[in-house]
Design a protein around this motif. Structure first.
Motif, PDB file in Angstrom:
ATOM      1  N   ILE A 165       0.850  -1.191   0.000  1.00  0.00           N
ATOM      2  CA  ILE A 165       0.000   0.000   0.000  1.00  0.00           C
ATOM      3  C   ILE A 165       0.883   1.236   0.000  1.00  0.00           C
ATOM      4  CG2 ILE A 165      -1.647   1.340   1.384  1.00  0.00           C
ATOM      5  CD1 ILE A 165      -2.844  -1.317   2.281  1.00  0.00           C
ATOM      6  N   MET A 166       0.578   2.159  -0.902  1.00  0.00           N
ATOM      7  CA  MET A 166       1.368   3.391  -1.002  1.00  0.00           C
ATOM      8  C   MET A 166       0.451   4.595  -0.766  1.00  0.00           C
ATOM      9  SD  MET A 166       2.353   6.176  -2.879  1.00  0.00           S
ATOM     10  CE  MET A 166       1.960   5.938  -4.595  1.00  0.00           C
ATOM     11  N   ILE A 167       0.861   5.447   0.182  1.00  0.00           N
ATOM     12  CA  ILE A 167       0.099   6.653   0.521  1.00  0.00           C
ATOM     13  C   ILE A 167       1.046   7.844   0.464  1.00  0.00           C
ATOM     14  CG2 ILE A 167      -1.020   7.864   2.453  1.00  0.00           C
ATOM     15  CD1 ILE A 167      -2.169   5.141   3.298  1.00  0.00           C
ATOM     16  N   VAL A 168       0.548   8.955  -0.041  1.00  0.00           N
ATOM     17  CA  VAL A 168       1.364  10.182  -0.044  1.00  0.00           C
ATOM     18  C   VAL A 168       1.104  10.891   1.284  1.00  0.00           C
ATOM     19  CG1 VAL A 168       1.768  12.397  -1.200  1.00  0.00           C
ATOM     20  CG2 VAL A 168       1.220  10.362  -2.552  1.00  0.00           C
ATOM     21  N   ASP A 169       2.193  11.128   2.065  1.00  0.00           N
ATOM     22  CA  ASP A 169       1.991  11.719   3.390  1.00  0.00           C
ATOM     23  C   ASP A 169       1.815  13.227   3.327  1.00  0.00           C
ATOM     24  OD1 ASP A 169       4.439  12.932   3.156  1.00  0.00           O
ATOM     25  OD2 ASP A 169       5.500  11.556   4.507  1.00  0.00           O
ATOM     26  N   ARG A 170       1.667  13.848   4.498  1.00  0.00           N
ATOM     27  CA  ARG A 170       1.379  15.285   4.534  1.00  0.00           C
ATOM     28  C   ARG A 170       2.483  16.133   3.931  1.00  0.00           C
ATOM     29  NH1 ARG A 170       1.261  16.607  10.877  1.00  0.00           N
ATOM     30  NH2 ARG A 170       0.521  18.625  10.091  1.00  0.00           N
ATOM     31  N   TRP A 171       3.667  15.555   3.811  1.00  0.00           N
ATOM     32  CA  TRP A 171       4.791  16.320   3.255  1.00  0.00           C
ATOM     33  C   TRP A 171       4.989  16.016   1.773  1.00  0.00           C
ATOM     34  CZ3 TRP A 171       4.856  19.328   7.065  1.00  0.00           C
ATOM     35  CH2 TRP A 171       4.784  18.878   8.367  1.00  0.00           C
ATOM     36  N   GLY A 172       4.119  15.208   1.235  1.00  0.00           N
ATOM     37  CA  GLY A 172       4.229  14.896  -0.193  1.00  0.00           C
ATOM     38  C   GLY A 172       5.117  13.715  -0.490  1.00  0.00           C
ATOM     39  N   GLU A 173       5.555  13.035   0.566  1.00  0.00           N
ATOM     40  CA  GLU A 173       6.435  11.870   0.387  1.00  0.00           C
ATOM     41  C   GLU A 173       5.591  10.605   0.238  1.00  0.00           C
ATOM     42  OE1 GLU A 173       9.878  11.921   0.489  1.00  0.00           O
ATOM     43  OE2 GLU A 173       9.749  14.136   0.532  1.00  0.00           O
ATOM     44  N   GLU A 174       5.999   9.695  -0.600  1.00  0.00           N
ATOM     45  CA  GLU A 174       5.302   8.420  -0.754  1.00  0.00           C
ATOM     46  C   GLU A 174       5.694   7.481   0.381  1.00  0.00           C
ATOM     47  OE1 GLU A 174       5.991   6.753  -4.602  1.00  0.00           O
ATOM     48  OE2 GLU A 174       4.708   8.218  -5.615  1.00  0.00           O
ATOM     49  N   GLN A 175       4.746   6.956   1.053  1.00  0.00           N
ATOM     50  CA  GLN A 175       4.995   6.020   2.145  1.00  0.00           C
ATOM     51  C   GLN A 175       4.444   4.655   1.737  1.00  0.00           C
ATOM     52  OE1 GLN A 175       6.641   6.767   4.942  1.00  0.00           O
ATOM     53  NE2 GLN A 175       6.871   8.928   4.325  1.00  0.00           N
ATOM     54  N   VAL A 176       5.290   3.654   1.815  1.00  0.00           N
ATOM     55  CA  VAL A 176       4.877   2.318   1.373  1.00  0.00           C
ATOM     56  C   VAL A 176       4.955   1.333   2.541  1.00  0.00           C
ATOM     57  CG1 VAL A 176       5.362   0.433  -0.244  1.00  0.00           C
ATOM     58  CG2 VAL A 176       5.706   2.808  -0.963  1.00  0.00           C
ATOM     59  N   ARG A 177       3.911   0.491   2.640  1.00  0.00           N
ATOM     60  CA  ARG A 177       3.912  -0.579   3.646  1.00  0.00           C
ATOM     61  C   ARG A 177       3.434  -1.869   2.973  1.00  0.00           C
ATOM     62  NH1 ARG A 177       5.553   3.134   6.186  1.00  0.00           N
ATOM     63  NH2 ARG A 177       5.192   3.735   8.360  1.00  0.00           N
ATOM     64  N   ARG A 178       3.991  -2.957   3.441  1.00  0.00           N
ATOM     65  CA  ARG A 178       3.481  -4.249   2.980  1.00  0.00           C
ATOM     66  C   ARG A 178       2.684  -4.844   4.139  1.00  0.00           C
ATOM     67  NH1 ARG A 178       4.007  -7.525  -1.165  1.00  0.00           N
ATOM     68  NH2 ARG A 178       5.482  -6.175  -2.253  1.00  0.00           N
ATOM     69  N   LEU A 179       1.405  -5.123   3.883  1.00  0.00           N
ATOM     70  CA  LEU A 179       0.508  -5.581   4.951  1.00  0.00           C
ATOM     71  C   LEU A 179      -0.130  -6.925   4.553  1.00  0.00           C
ATOM     72  CD1 LEU A 179      -1.246  -2.144   5.546  1.00  0.00           C
ATOM     73  CD2 LEU A 179       0.578  -3.119   6.936  1.00  0.00           C
ATOM     74  N   VAL A 180      -0.535  -7.647   5.570  1.00  0.00           N
ATOM     75  CA  VAL A 180      -1.119  -8.978   5.329  1.00  0.00           C
ATOM     76  C   VAL A 180      -2.656  -8.875   5.375  1.00  0.00           C
ATOM     77  CG1 VAL A 180      -1.277 -11.358   6.199  1.00  0.00           C
ATOM     78  CG2 VAL A 180       0.872 -10.086   6.376  1.00  0.00           C
TER      79      VAL A 180
END
Lengths: 395, 266
Positions: A165-180
């Motif tokens: 899952i990729m979300i753009v954070d409040r600073w405009g940075e892409e944050q990626v997590r792998r979740l089950v």
């Protein structure tokens, strides 16, 4: 009993065909209203129920800007002190890009709605967890629940699969997590999370770089009648914050307005049905009057006044109205009972929220009774206009 | 014979207007005394039933007056006429005209109910009705629906109904017209016995004069004009004839000098 009610009753009951026809006309009118009410009001209430259960609770707290910065604990504690409140849960929303590798192929979906929940509080304030059809609800920070449609679009993602899952954070940075994937949620009616991904609120906060912030609070009331009072009290208690507190009706107004217009239209159709019943009664009573011409002549010859004849036929209208209202209401209540007991659902999916609205039931019965009486006025008036000599010739 | 119960003076009934105007009754004038049994005879369409409707207040005369028990009924309004019919007049029609939705007893009680009586068991109206049914031989049929009895029985019930309010006059329109000869004789006997026993005035329109035998008076209606039958079979005009007016002009030529004086106004 005077001779007028006795004659009214006998004349009517000795013409069973006319009586049954007239009563059926009233019954059908009432039944249409009851069926409309069960189906359409039930559908409306089911939608309101689902919106409340899944998304807003009885009161929803948001911020005038975008995020609530006051701590979860402060808000939830405030509400949970109030005996009218059953539970409170924080929620956070975002939009994400999500992908999965299935059979060596990368499947990607964009702009997928994400909802962050506090799993321990959420199961008390919301029923989303009951819509998990496979696996289990969010139980850890690295677990995620996929809506059934999201899972389908991801090539049939299943419990135990890993999604990125990729979300753009409040600073405009892409944050990626792998979740089950811990569960798949599925619910009828369109208000559930079938197109949404549910994850732990802390994981989402972390990804959005919004530590300690919340999108909204869902408040479930123990006493729904106190919603407005609790809302007002809450706003008065936090004058320095930019909270927006709305009851479910206020929050869903736009969404429900269309349904309300639809229900009003369906009710109009029901009332037109009732008006048709009134015309049927006019016709049937005219038939009775025409069939009783000789009797009316005899009555007049024996000294009955026009007023007496009028009263006899209006009483017949009252009898038709009373019996029709009784039978119609009984039939309507039986249908409502059946719908409630069998947990009738719309389109075989969304369970209707069936309720007994006694005010409306009484109103419908009284309206049909009044219509039957009004419908009998013209035939009764015609009966009074018969000249005794002419009437007695009709053998 | 008793005092005068009914006075008809110049009673005229016309239907239609101008060229289509038809006069069914022309200046009928006659008196009827209390306790009289009067037959009204005449050919079909002569105006007998029209005359009965006028004196029965079922229809209003175009001109003239109908005075019953000293009340000028032509001055009464619709409700007044209804109340008067109820209290002072009894009706017996060709087809009995019972209400088929009621029992024989209820039919007999009906005029009393219209007058404000109660249906209550043991009440006066019920007792009177049962007494009348006993007197006409229908006590056993009291609880039967009106459409379950024979024509003769229905007609007897109609007579009982006509008597329940002790009316001034019982008006009967062809009471034997729909009955076989045995029933006709029985109904006629009943009416005549009742008239004698109760000193009840009866005015009976009939085609079957022979069933009635000796009666107090016979009024003949012909072409809308009223005559009284003399003992020699001749016709004489009613009191209106002596007093002048349309009836006099119409009837004077038949037997101007031999009118029976009974029932004639001073």
């Amino acid at each position: 009993m005077g001779y007028r009610p006795r004659l009214a009753k006998r004349m009517l009951f000795n013409r069973r065909g006319s009586l049954i026809g007239a009563v059926l006309a009233v019954t059908i009118g009432i039944l249409v209203i009851h069926v409309n009410f069960v189906i359409f009001q039930g559908l409306y209430d089911a939608i309101v129920r689902d919106i409340g259960d899944y998304r807003t609770g009885d009161i929803i707290i948001t911020d005038e800007d975008s995020f609530i910065t006051r701590s979860d604990l402060a808000v939830t504690s405030w509400f949970e002190r109030n005996p009218s409140v059953e539970a409170v849960t924080p929620r956070l929303s975002a939009s994400a890009e999500i992908n999965i590798t299935k059979g060596g192929q990368l499947i990607e979906e964009t702009r997928v709605p994400i909802v962050g929940v506090d799993p321990y509080r959420d199961i008390r304030a919301s029923t989303v967890h009951t819509t998990v059809s496979e696996g289990s609800y969010v139980f850890a920070r690295n677990s995620v629940v996929l809506g059934t449609n999201v899972a389908r679009d991801l090539g049939g993602a299943a419990v135990g699969d890993s999604v990125k899952i990729m979300i753009v954070d409040r600073w405009g940075e892409e944050q990626v997590r792998r979740l089950v994937v811990s569960g798949i949620t599925s619910s009828p009616g369109g208000q559930g999370f079938d197109y949404t991904v549910v994850m732990h609120i802390d994981t989402l906060r972390d990804m959005m770089a919004r530590e300690g912030e919340t999108g909204s609070f869902m408040v479930k009331m123990a006493d729904k009648g106190q919603s407005a009072a609790v809302r007002d009290l809450f706003l008065r208690s936090f004058p320095g914050d930019d909270f927006v507190a709305e009851t479910i009706e206020e929050a869903s107004e736009e969404q429900l307005q269309g349904f309300r217009s639809g229900i009003a239209m369906i009710n109009m159709i029901g009332y037109f049905g009732m008006m048709s019943s009134a015309f049927a009664i006019v016709t049937i009573q005219m038939m009775i009057v025409n069939g009783k011409t000789r009797e009316i002549g005899i009555l007049r010859a024996l000294g009955a006044r026009r007023r007496d004849v009028l009263v006899i036929f209006i009483m017949q209208g009252m009898l038709i109205g009373a019996i029709g209202a009784g039978v119609g209401t009984t039939a309507g209540l039986s249908y409502t009972f059946y719908a409630k007991e069998t947990k009738m659902s719309f389109n075989n999916s969304l369970p209707l929220e069936v309720s007994y609205n006694w005010t409306k039931i009484l109103q419908t019965a009284l309206t049909s009774f009044a219509l039957a009486v009004v419908a009998s006025l013209y035939p009764s008036y015609r009966a009074t206009k018969l000249v005794p000599v002419e009437a007695m010739r009709a053998v | 014979m008793g005092d005068i119960v009914l006075r008809a003076r110049g009673v005229t009934k016309s239907y239609g207007q101008d060229e289509t105007r038809v006069t069914a009754l022309r200046g009928a004038s006659f008196d009827i005394r209390r306790g009289e049994f009067v037959l009204v005879v005449g050919a079909s369409g002569s105006g007998k039933t029209t005359l009965l409707n006028m004196i029965g207040l079922l229809s209003s005369p175009t001109s003239g007056r109908v005075i019953i028990e000293g009340v000028d009924t032509t001055r009464l309004g619709s409700s007044g006429m209804a109340a008067f019919r109820n209290r002072r007049l009894g009706f017996v029609a060709q087809f009995a005209n019972l209400l088929v939705d009621l029992t024989i007893l209820e039919n007999v009680m009906l005029p009393r109910q219209i007058a404000g009586g109660s249906w209550a068991r043991g009440g006066r109206p019920r007792r009177d009705a049962l007494e009348l049914l006993r007197s006409v031989g229908l006590e056993a049929q009291a609880a039967q629906r009106a459409n379950k009895v024979s024509g003769g029985q229905a007609q007897r019930a109609a007579i009982a109904r006509g008597l329940i309010n002790r009316p001034s006059i019982v008006l009967a329109d062809e009471p034997t017209g729909n009955l076989d000869s045995v029933s006709s004789e029985s109904v006629v006997r009943l009416m005549k016995d009742t008239a004698k026993r109760l000193n009840q005035t009866f005015v009976v329109v009939t085609h079957d004069k022979e069933y009635f035998g000796e009666v107090d008076r016979v009024i003949t209606v012909s072409d809308g004009r009223v005559y009284e039958e003399e003992e020699d079979g001749q016709r004489a005009p009613g009191p209106g004839g002596r007093q002048g007016g349309a009836a006099a002009a119409a009837t004077a030529t038949v037997a101007p000098t031999t009118a029976r004086q009974r029932g004639v106004l001073p």
